[in-house]
Scaffold this active site. Structure first.
Site, mmCIF file in Angstrom:
data_model
loop_
_atom_site.group_PDB
_atom_site.id
_atom_site.type_symbol
_atom_site.label_atom_id
_atom_site.label_comp_id
_atom_site.label_asym_id
_atom_site.label_seq_id
_atom_site.Cartn_x
_atom_site.Cartn_y
_atom_site.Cartn_z
ATOM 1 N N SER A 110 -12.872 0.962 12.512
ATOM 2 C CA SER A 110 -12.645 0.551 13.713
ATOM 3 C C SER A 110 -13.312 0.690 14.982
ATOM 4 C CB SER A 110 -11.328 -0.950 13.457
ATOM 5 O OG SER A 110 -11.995 -0.778 14.861
ATOM 6 N N HIS A 126 -12.471 0.883 16.760
ATOM 7 C CA HIS A 126 -10.893 1.596 18.074
ATOM 8 C C HIS A 126 -11.141 3.288 17.260
ATOM 9 C CE1 HIS A 126 -10.807 -2.099 20.389
ATOM 10 N NE2 HIS A 126 -10.681 -3.073 18.856
ATOM 11 N N SER A 151 -3.905 -3.838 11.334
ATOM 12 C CA SER A 151 -5.462 -4.293 11.548
ATOM 13 C C SER A 151 -5.599 -4.129 13.554
ATOM 14 C CB SER A 151 -5.932 -5.946 11.363
ATOM 15 O OG SER A 151 -5.369 -6.910 11.364
ATOM 16 N N LEU A 198 1.114 -0.802 -0.232
ATOM 17 C CA LEU A 198 0.202 0.537 0.232
ATOM 18 C C LEU A 198 0.774 0.531 0.050
ATOM 19 C CD1 LEU A 198 -3.048 -1.633 2.371
ATOM 20 C CD2 LEU A 198 -3.149 -0.086 0.052
ATOM 21 N N SER A 226 -16.643 -6.765 16.177
ATOM 22 C CA SER A 226 -15.719 -8.106 16.366
ATOM 23 C C SER A 226 -15.870 -8.967 15.651
ATOM 24 C CB SER A 226 -15.323 -8.367 17.261
ATOM 25 O OG SER A 226 -15.321 -7.557 18.372
ATOM 26 N N TYR A 235 -3.247 2.299 16.815
ATOM 27 C CA TYR A 235 -4.005 2.072 15.067
ATOM 28 C C TYR A 235 -5.567 2.492 15.183
ATOM 29 C CZ TYR A 235 -7.208 -1.668 13.769
ATOM 30 O OH TYR A 235 -8.770 -2.240 13.494
ATOM 31 N N PHE A 291 -9.675 -2.873 2.815
ATOM 32 C CA PHE A 291 -9.478 -3.788 3.764
ATOM 33 C C PHE A 291 -7.680 -3.689 4.359
ATOM 34 C CE2 PHE A 291 -13.418 -5.110 5.180
ATOM 35 C CZ PHE A 291 -13.901 -4.449 4.655
HETATM 36 P P1 NAI Z 1 -5.995 -8.621 8.664
HETATM 37 O O1 NAI Z 1 -4.882 -8.619 9.416
HETATM 38 O O2 NAI Z 1 -6.317 -9.937 8.885
HETATM 39 O O3 NAI Z 1 -5.650 -8.209 7.291
HETATM 40 C C1 NAI Z 1 -5.104 -7.459 6.717
HETATM 41 C C2 NAI Z 1 -4.438 -6.858 5.710
HETATM 42 O O4 NAI Z 1 -3.879 -6.404 5.319
HETATM 43 C C3 NAI Z 1 -3.373 -8.742 5.944
HETATM 44 O O5 NAI Z 1 -3.072 -9.373 4.532
HETATM 45 C C4 NAI Z 1 -1.414 -8.039 5.142
HETATM 46 O O6 NAI Z 1 -0.651 -7.951 5.297
HETATM 47 C C5 NAI Z 1 -2.396 -6.822 4.587
HETATM 48 N N1 NAI Z 1 -1.471 -5.160 4.394
HETATM 49 C C6 NAI Z 1 -0.990 -5.155 5.674
HETATM 50 N N2 NAI Z 1 -0.027 -3.896 5.249
HETATM 51 C C7 NAI Z 1 0.094 -3.412 4.636
HETATM 52 C C8 NAI Z 1 0.675 -3.303 3.111
HETATM 53 N N3 NAI Z 1 1.486 -2.243 3.593
HETATM 54 N N4 NAI Z 1 0.558 -3.007 1.956
HETATM 55 C C9 NAI Z 1 -1.116 -4.223 1.618
HETATM 56 N N5 NAI Z 1 -1.197 -5.396 1.926
HETATM 57 C C10 NAI Z 1 -0.654 -4.610 3.160
HETATM 58 O O7 NAI Z 1 -7.065 -7.770 9.244
HETATM 59 P P2 NAI Z 1 -8.784 -8.415 9.686
HETATM 60 O O8 NAI Z 1 -9.107 -8.983 10.200
HETATM 61 O O9 NAI Z 1 -8.870 -9.246 7.577
HETATM 62 O O10 NAI Z 1 -9.284 -7.134 8.798
HETATM 63 C C11 NAI Z 1 -8.856 -6.524 7.218
HETATM 64 C C12 NAI Z 1 -9.593 -5.235 7.654
HETATM 65 O O11 NAI Z 1 -10.609 -4.849 8.477
HETATM 66 C C13 NAI Z 1 -8.641 -4.033 8.405
HETATM 67 O O12 NAI Z 1 -8.537 -2.596 7.805
HETATM 68 C C14 NAI Z 1 -9.392 -4.302 10.368
HETATM 69 O O13 NAI Z 1 -8.631 -2.817 10.583
HETATM 70 C C15 NAI Z 1 -10.237 -4.184 9.790
HETATM 71 N N6 NAI Z 1 -11.128 -4.296 10.722
HETATM 72 C C16 NAI Z 1 -11.326 -5.176 11.250
HETATM 73 C C17 NAI Z 1 -11.699 -5.638 12.470
HETATM 74 C C18 NAI Z 1 -12.191 -7.523 12.301
HETATM 75 O O14 NAI Z 1 -12.389 -7.635 13.471
HETATM 76 N N7 NAI Z 1 -12.077 -8.890 12.266
HETATM 77 C C19 NAI Z 1 -12.532 -4.933 12.990
HETATM 78 C C20 NAI Z 1 -12.061 -3.903 13.331
HETATM 79 C C21 NAI Z 1 -12.062 -3.100 12.363
HETATM 80 C C1 15L Z 2 -10.078 -4.222 15.306
HETATM 81 O O1 15L Z 2 -10.063 -3.344 14.657
HETATM 82 C C2 15L Z 2 -9.327 -5.691 15.463
HETATM 83 O O2 15L Z 2 -8.918 -5.438 13.587
HETATM 84 C C3 15L Z 2 -9.873 -6.921 15.822
HETATM 85 O O3 15L Z 2 -8.382 -8.016 15.565
HETATM 86 C C4 15L Z 2 -10.255 -7.627 17.192
HETATM 87 O O4 15L Z 2 -9.729 -6.620 17.735
HETATM 88 C C5 15L Z 2 -11.585 -5.851 16.823
HETATM 89 O O5 15L Z 2 -11.528 -4.556 16.262
HETATM 90 C C6 15L Z 2 -12.140 -5.969 18.462
HETATM 91 O O6 15L Z 2 -12.179 -4.931 19.031
HETATM 92 O O7 15L Z 2 -12.740 -6.542 18.962
#
Ligand code: NAI
Ligand code: 15L
Length: 268
Positions: free
Chosen positions: A111, A113, A76, A53, A165, A136, A72
């Site tokens: 998020s 957060h 994270s 990115l 979450s 974050y 996305f």
């Molecule tokens: P994840 O950590 O599994 O996926 C994030 C992806 O972004 C990873 O595959 C990583 O390789 C990629 N990435 C990180 N830095 C990068 C860079 N510099 N260039 C290209 N790619 C890069 O996280 P998840 O759980 O899939 O979350 C997806 C999105 O949703 C994130 O932005 C996260 O902050 C947001 N989110 C997720 C929550 C959850 O409960 N899973 C809650 C709130 C927000």
């Molecule tokens: C987030 O923003 C994170 O990406 C996820 O891993 C969880 O920590 C989630 O919030 C949460 O608040 O449960």
């Protein structure tokens, strides 16, 4: 089905993989990217390209011809400032520049957060004050503000998904409130992409939680504008999880839970 291809950043991450499968099954034309390889089989019509990115020209090229950017990708969970700033601030800027160039709508994975330092006794609407609970969360608050800037200055539309979450199942007591099922998340992203208009403001904030009866913290948002309502619920996990609290008074006081208590040094 969207008229133009959809760019998904963070495609190799947990939510990116869920979205790739689900949107691919719906016949969407997907452009996928991440800085690590995509671990699954690609759906028909999908293209994956490795990119960081932080590489602005690469992100602009990837977005060519796309009508929506599902952003996305990035850090994270909580990390030191220097780890967050490249992917989540510079990377976010590149995603917004691509949206501006293409006239694309941004669907930004924000998020809880971004507002994590509101107390659990508070009831928040979509216009509540931002209250990030770490570097974050600060990057997510910055993302929402960047979306406001690009709307006012360039007309770029944004849907800010303040995800709670999002995991296969809720795994602790806090998630009885904050859990967003994969199905509800997928439908939310579909509506955020397909909604013909976001109304006069051109932006919408959505609280990303399922129909959990313990979600008493989050109230008004833009869900009617995009035509989304959650269908799943964490309630059936209540008996198993209600005793599963952190035991940390800071984490239990604030909506952001454990993130608020990390490196917490306030004494009064
Ligand atoms: P994840 O950590 O599994 O996926 C994030 C992806 O972004 C990873 O595959 C990583 O390789 C990629 N990435 C990180 N830095 C990068 C860079 N510099 N260039 C290209 N790619 C890069 O996280 P998840 O759980 O899939 O979350 C997806 C999105 O949703 C994130 O932005 C996260 O902050 C947001 N989110 C997720 C929550 C959850 O409960 N899973 C809650 C709130 C927000
Ligand atoms: C987030 O923003 C994170 O990406 C996820 O891993 C969880 O920590 C989630 O919030 C949460 O608040 O449960």
């Amino acid at each position: 089905v969207p008229q133009k291809p959809v760019l998904l950043t963070g495609a190799s991450g947990a939510l990116g993989r869920v979205l790739t499968r689900a949107l691919g099954e719906q016949g969407w034309t997907l452009r996928l990217t991440d800085r690590v390889p995509f671990p699954d089989q690609l759906p028909e019509g999908a293209r994956f390209q490795l990119a960081d990115l932080e590489d602005g020209p690469a992100i602009l090229r990837l977005a060519e011809g796309c009508g929506t950017i599902l952003h996305f990708g990035g850090i994270s969970v909580e990390h030191p400032f220097e780890t967050v700033i490249g992917p989540n601030i510079r990377g976010l800027y590149h995603a917004y520049e691509a949206a501006r160039r293409e006239g694309a709508r941004m669907v930004f994975a924000s998020s809880n957060h971004a507002i994590g330092f509101h107390e659990r006794t508070e009831v928040l609407d979509d216009d509540c004050a931002l209250a990030p609970d770490g570097y974050y969360g600060l990057s997510k608050a910055y993302g929402e503000m960047m979306g406001g800037l690009y709307r006012h200055k360039h007309g770029v539309e944004s849907v800010f998904l303040r995800i709670g979450s999002c995991f296969p199942e809720p795994t602790d007591a806090r998630m009885l409130a904050t859990w967003l099922s994969y199905g509800d998340m997928t439908r939310l992203v579909m509506r955020a992409t397909l909604a013909p208009t976001l109304g006069p403001s051109g932006t919408a904030v959505i609280w990303g939680a399922s129909k959990n009866s313990r979600m008493t913290w989050w109230r008004r948002d833009g869900r009617e504008t995009i035509g989304w309502a959650p269908q799943d619920s964490a309630d059936s996990y209540a008996a198993a999880l209600e005793g599963k609290t952190s035991g940390n008074p800071v984490a239990e006081r604030y909506q952001g839970g454990g993130f608020t208590a990390l490196d917490y040094s306030r004494s009064e």
